[in-house]
Design a protein around this motif. Structure first.
Motif, PDB file in Angstrom:
ATOM      1  N   THR A   1       0.839  -1.201   0.000  1.00 27.71           N
ATOM      2  CA  THR A   1       0.000   0.000   0.000  1.00 27.71           C
ATOM      3  C   THR A   1       0.872   1.249   0.000  1.00 27.71           C
ATOM      4  N   PRO A   2       0.380   2.346  -0.595  1.00 28.85           N
ATOM      5  CA  PRO A   2       1.167   3.584  -0.616  1.00 28.85           C
ATOM      6  C   PRO A   2       1.230   4.235   0.762  1.00 28.85           C
ATOM      7  N   LYS A   3       2.405   4.743   1.100  1.00 27.18           N
ATOM      8  CA  LYS A   3       2.598   5.477   2.356  1.00 27.18           C
ATOM      9  C   LYS A   3       2.512   6.972   2.079  1.00 27.18           C
ATOM     10  N   ASP A   4       2.579   7.756   3.149  1.00 28.14           N
ATOM     11  CA  ASP A   4       2.647   9.212   2.971  1.00 28.14           C
ATOM     12  C   ASP A   4       3.894   9.535   2.144  1.00 28.14           C
ATOM     13  N   GLY A   5       3.762  10.407   1.203  1.00 33.61           N
ATOM     14  CA  GLY A   5       4.895  10.758   0.352  1.00 33.61           C
ATOM     15  C   GLY A   5       5.089   9.806  -0.811  1.00 33.61           C
ATOM     16  N   TYR A   6       4.099   8.936  -1.069  1.00 29.30           N
ATOM     17  CA  TYR A   6       4.202   7.997  -2.187  1.00 29.30           C
ATOM     18  C   TYR A   6       4.455   8.733  -3.499  1.00 29.30           C
ATOM     19  N   MET A   7       5.365   8.197  -4.294  1.00 28.80           N
ATOM     20  CA  MET A   7       5.667   8.788  -5.593  1.00 28.80           C
ATOM     21  C   MET A   7       5.776   7.662  -6.624  1.00 28.80           C
ATOM     22  N   PRO A   8       4.873   7.646  -7.596  1.00 26.47           N
ATOM     23  CA  PRO A   8       4.925   6.568  -8.590  1.00 26.47           C
ATOM     24  C   PRO A   8       6.172   6.678  -9.461  1.00 26.47           C
ATOM     25  N   GLY A   9       6.600   5.544  -9.976  1.00 32.27           N
ATOM     26  CA  GLY A   9       7.751   5.533 -10.868  1.00 32.27           C
ATOM     27  C   GLY A   9       7.464   6.251 -12.165  1.00 32.27           C
ATOM     28  N   MET A  10       8.528   6.570 -12.872  1.00 29.43           N
ATOM     29  CA  MET A  10       8.418   7.337 -14.114  1.00 29.43           C
ATOM     30  C   MET A  10       8.903   6.498 -15.283  1.00 29.43           C
ATOM     31  N   GLU A  11       8.255   6.662 -16.426  1.00 31.17           N
ATOM     32  CA  GLU A  11       8.707   6.016 -17.644  1.00 31.17           C
ATOM     33  C   GLU A  11       9.830   6.844 -18.274  1.00 31.17           C
ATOM     34  N   LEU A  12      10.962   6.210 -18.492  1.00 30.69           N
ATOM     35  CA  LEU A  12      12.067   6.841 -19.203  1.00 30.69           C
ATOM     36  C   LEU A  12      12.171   6.151 -20.557  1.00 30.69           C
ATOM     37  N   LEU A  13      11.799   6.861 -21.598  1.00 29.70           N
ATOM     38  CA  LEU A  13      11.701   6.294 -22.934  1.00 29.70           C
ATOM     39  C   LEU A  13      12.883   6.734 -23.785  1.00 29.70           C
ATOM     40  N   ALA A  14      13.300   5.873 -24.686  1.00 31.60           N
ATOM     41  CA  ALA A  14      14.481   6.192 -25.481  1.00 31.60           C
ATOM     42  C   ALA A  14      14.425   5.481 -26.820  1.00 31.60           C
ATOM     43  N   LYS A  15      15.180   6.029 -27.775  1.00 31.86           N
ATOM     44  CA  LYS A  15      15.358   5.328 -29.047  1.00 31.86           C
ATOM     45  C   LYS A  15      16.123   4.030 -28.808  1.00 31.86           C
ATOM     46  N   TYR A  16      17.091   4.104 -27.882  1.00 27.93           N
ATOM     47  CA  TYR A  16      17.843   2.920 -27.482  1.00 27.93           C
ATOM     48  C   TYR A  16      18.127   2.993 -25.993  1.00 27.93           C
ATOM     49  N   THR A  17      18.058   1.844 -25.347  1.00 28.17           N
ATOM     50  CA  THR A  17      18.357   1.739 -23.920  1.00 28.17           C
ATOM     51  C   THR A  17      19.570   0.838 -23.744  1.00 28.17           C
ATOM     52  N   VAL A  18      20.543   1.324 -22.991  1.00 30.20           N
ATOM     53  CA  VAL A  18      21.777   0.576 -22.739  1.00 30.20           C
ATOM     54  C   VAL A  18      21.748   0.078 -21.293  1.00 30.20           C
ATOM     55  N   PHE A  19      21.936  -1.220 -21.124  1.00 29.59           N
ATOM     56  CA  PHE A  19      21.867  -1.830 -19.791  1.00 29.59           C
ATOM     57  C   PHE A  19      23.280  -2.114 -19.297  1.00 29.59           C
ATOM     58  N   ALA A  20      23.636  -1.429 -18.217  1.00 28.29           N
ATOM     59  CA  ALA A  20      24.978  -1.520 -17.639  1.00 28.29           C
ATOM     60  C   ALA A  20      24.843  -1.635 -16.124  1.00 28.29           C
ATOM     61  N   GLU A  21      24.057  -2.616 -15.680  1.00 22.68           N
ATOM     62  CA  GLU A  21      23.695  -2.736 -14.263  1.00 22.68           C
ATOM     63  C   GLU A  21      24.790  -3.374 -13.418  1.00 22.68           C
ATOM     64  N   GLY A  22      25.824  -3.927 -14.041  1.00 24.79           N
ATOM     65  CA  GLY A  22      26.808  -4.685 -13.289  1.00 24.79           C
ATOM     66  C   GLY A  22      26.446  -6.160 -13.265  1.00 24.79           C
ATOM     67  N   CYS A  23      27.233  -6.930 -12.535  1.00 27.60           N
ATOM     68  CA  CYS A  23      27.093  -8.388 -12.516  1.00 27.60           C
ATOM     69  C   CYS A  23      25.685  -8.815 -12.084  1.00 27.60           C
ATOM     70  N   ARG A  24      25.098  -9.701 -12.884  1.00 22.97           N
ATOM     71  CA  ARG A  24      23.780 -10.291 -12.605  1.00 22.97           C
ATOM     72  C   ARG A  24      22.705  -9.206 -12.453  1.00 22.97           C
ATOM     73  N   GLY A  25      22.751  -8.227 -13.358  1.00 19.88           N
ATOM     74  CA  GLY A  25      21.720  -7.204 -13.343  1.00 19.88           C
ATOM     75  C   GLY A  25      20.341  -7.827 -13.508  1.00 19.88           C
ATOM     76  N   HIS A  26      19.373  -7.350 -12.749  1.00 17.14           N
ATOM     77  CA  HIS A  26      18.084  -8.057 -12.754  1.00 17.14           C
ATOM     78  C   HIS A  26      17.315  -7.823 -14.054  1.00 17.14           C
ATOM     79  N   LEU A  27      17.501  -6.659 -14.694  1.00 17.86           N
ATOM     80  CA  LEU A  27      16.891  -6.461 -16.004  1.00 17.86           C
ATOM     81  C   LEU A  27      17.702  -7.156 -17.091  1.00 17.86           C
ATOM     82  N   GLY A  28      19.022  -7.139 -16.939  1.00 12.61           N
ATOM     83  CA  GLY A  28      19.867  -7.853 -17.883  1.00 12.61           C
ATOM     84  C   GLY A  28      19.534  -9.335 -17.917  1.00 12.61           C
ATOM     85  N   LYS A  29      19.274  -9.914 -16.752  1.00 13.76           N
ATOM     86  CA  LYS A  29      18.901 -11.328 -16.667  1.00 13.76           C
ATOM     87  C   LYS A  29      17.607 -11.574 -17.445  1.00 13.76           C
ATOM     88  N   GLN A  30      16.649 -10.667 -17.301  1.00  9.27           N
ATOM     89  CA  GLN A  30      15.387 -10.809 -18.031  1.00  9.27           C
ATOM     90  C   GLN A  30      15.592 -10.686 -19.537  1.00  9.27           C
TER      91      GLN A  30
END
Length: 548
Positions: free
Chosen positions: A167-196
């Motif tokens: 549930t949302p708490k006081d000060g809840y802030m929804p995430g934002m969509e960051l859109l791009a022509k290309y997205t580069v994934f550089a999360e480091g070892c075993r990045g959770h999006l890289g794994k996906q």
């Protein structure tokens, strides 16, 4: 839910060496071409460098390519390696120094520097911002966003201010969509999006599974009489009788040393505790003589992707690129990954600018990155090192080390044979009943310590009232499967005391202390049932390393 969105030419996930080198190179080339790109970098740590940990001995060749004037720009490369020493530690307390003539040449460090990887990233971020990049620390990339044609169109940052029950708490802030022509994934070892991404686009087809090690590091202040500025010590042997790996001790400025142990995660004995092996390591007389009467200042641990070329996935897919340790570009023969991560980012940047200036449609799979990589010094370096890890896994430390010496020193890494290691690290773990228990001594509070006093030095910050970021695919597996078969090894392989099996009134419980997590990803890698999925917690959470 309707969310705000921002659009960029390129979004980069992760402000580590790979991501920041990408941002710098993108802006250098596009500005020179008269068409500067709009580049955004998101970083889950509270600040750039907060989650960065490495040994680190740094090879400056790639930095020279990126910034030829790095010295005048104040890059934090202040401690040149003054000497190398390679020791074979023995259980008797003895140490045998290996002659330089018998050490694989990849392990020598002439012209290299002992650095703080975190400080290097902070400096790279300054250069990227000066070139025009927008860097957003404290924002975790939590989800992938796709176009209708299946290409990646960006990422969603995690919601802020969500309670443990969702549930949302006081000060809840929804995430934002960051859109791009290309997205580069550089999360480091075993990045959770890289794994996906690797799973979704089948980027690892035909490759050996990625292999990992768990690296520990502490920084100590020691008496001046025990300090030799710039000295690099690497060790093999004790205490790792039931695992492969090795130790290091680097002499930093201001009478400080970095001491650490790397434990390969393909070990078989489920009773083994990498953390306790590291504590034992410091008691060897050769190491203890340097640390004695010193003060421990910091502690950290991080998984290392060490599969190399044999495990390197395809690094492009529709709408994006996968680089650095997210892909697994570390050169394990050198035990170095910063310069290779940066090089992969620079090659990615060159590919992106070329495509955008040529008017290539956004979202297209930039397969040309593979050609650019194969024609680069990065590929040549990884190809020469391709057998290093598999040789150690197949033949052990001594015979594997001998093979690596012959291949690197006699054949220059071009031995006409490629060794493969096709068994995943988690699958190497044996059943508890088949292996002896390991008795580890209690910490003495001088050289050796427990987990909780250690993670205190990692400056961890997690709001405990947030959803658990260590997700179980099946909540019954830890007690129903892992405990009877493997004595629930999460209690031991985790370097931060996150996982416990407790008992109350005769009833066992599997407890996840997510607030202790230092984001090392070991649980996601080593769990024998592959039941733990590491996802990003609220942005800004986790360790806040200083000088690591």
């Amino acid at each position: 839910m309707e969310r705000e969105s921002m659009e960029f030419d390129v979004v980069i996930v992760g402000a580590g060496p790979a991501g920041l080198a990408t941002a710098c190179r993108l802006l250098q080339i596009s500005k020179d071409a008269g068409n500067p790109l709009n580049v955004c970098v998101v970083e889950k740590g509270a600040e750039v460098g907060a989650h960065i940990m490495s040994g680190a001995v740094f090879e400056p060749t790639v930095l020279e390519e990126l910034f030829g004037d790095w010295k005048s720009l104040g890059a934090p490369l202040d401690t040149a390696v003054s000497s190398d020493e390679f020791l074979l530690l023995q259980s008797s307390g003895r140490a045998r120094e290996m002659p330089q003539a018998l050490i694989p040449k990849t392990m020598t460090n002439d012209g290299n520097y002992i650095i703080s990887a975190g400080n290097l990233c902070r400096w790279l971020a300054q250069q990227a911002e000066a070139l025009g990049a927008e860097i957003f620390p404290g924002f975790a990339a939590s989800e992938l966003l796709f176009n209708d044609d299946g290409s990646v169109k960006g990422i969603l940052t995690g919601d802020m201010g969500v309670a443990k029950d969702g549930t949302p708490k006081d000060g809840y802030m929804p995430g934002m969509e960051l859109l791009a022509k290309y997205t580069v994934f550089a999360e480091g070892c075993r990045g959770h999006l890289g794994k996906q991404l690797i799973q979704h686009f089948h980027l690892d087809n035909g490759k050996s599974p990625q292999h990992y090690a768990l690296g520990f590091k502490e920084i100590w202040q020691i008496p001046a009489a025990q300090h030799q500025l710039g000295k690099v010590i690497h060790t093999a042997g004790w205490p790792l009788s039931q695992a492969s790996g090795g130790g290091f001790l680097y002499h930093l400025p201001q009478n400080q040393v970095a001491v650490g142990l790397i434990v390969d995660l393909n070990y078989s004995n489920p009773h083994l505790s990498p953390f306790e092996e590291f504590q034992r390591y410091k008691t060897h007389p050769k190491i203890a003589a340097i640390l004695q009467q010193g003060q421990r200042l910091s502690y950290g641990a991080r998984a290392i992707a060490k599969g190399g070329l044999n495990s390197l996935p395809k690094m492009s897919f529709p709408g994006g690129l996968l680089i650095g340790c997210d892909a697994g570009t570390l050169n394990f023969a050198k035990i170095k990954g910063i310069h290779t991560a940066m090089k992969s980012g620079m090659l990615a940047a060159e590919t992106l600018v070329e495509a955008m200036l040529a008017g290539v449609d956004a979202g297209k799979d930039l397969n040309c990155l593979q050609t650019r990589i194969e024609q680069s010094s990065l590929y040549d370096e990884l190809h020469r090192a391709r057998n290093f890890g598999p040789a150690l896994h197949k033949f052990g430390t001594l015979l594997g080390g001998a093979f690596n010496f012959v291949e690197q020193n006699w054949f220059d890494g071009k031995f006409p044979l490629t060794l493969r290691d096709d068994k995943a690290d988690f699958a190497c773990l044996g059943k508890a009943c088949d292996y002896p228990n390991i008795s580890y001594p209690a910490p003495d509070g001088k050289l050796t310590f427990d987990r909780l006093s250690s993670i205190y030095l990692a400056n961890i910050g997690h709001d405990e009232d947030q959803p658990c970021h260590l997700q179980l695919e099946n909540a019954s597996v830890p007690l129903a499967v892992n405990l009877p078969l493997y004595d629930e090894p999460a209690q031991r392989y985790c370097p931060a005391g996150v996982y416990e099996v407790t008992e109350d009134a005769g009833e066992k419980r599997f407890v996840i202390n997510a607030q202790n997590c230092i984001h090392c990803k070991t649980c996601d890698i080593k769990d024998p049932s592959q039941n733990i999925n590491w996802v990003v917690p609220e942005g800004g959470s986790g360790p806040n390393y200083s000088g690591m």
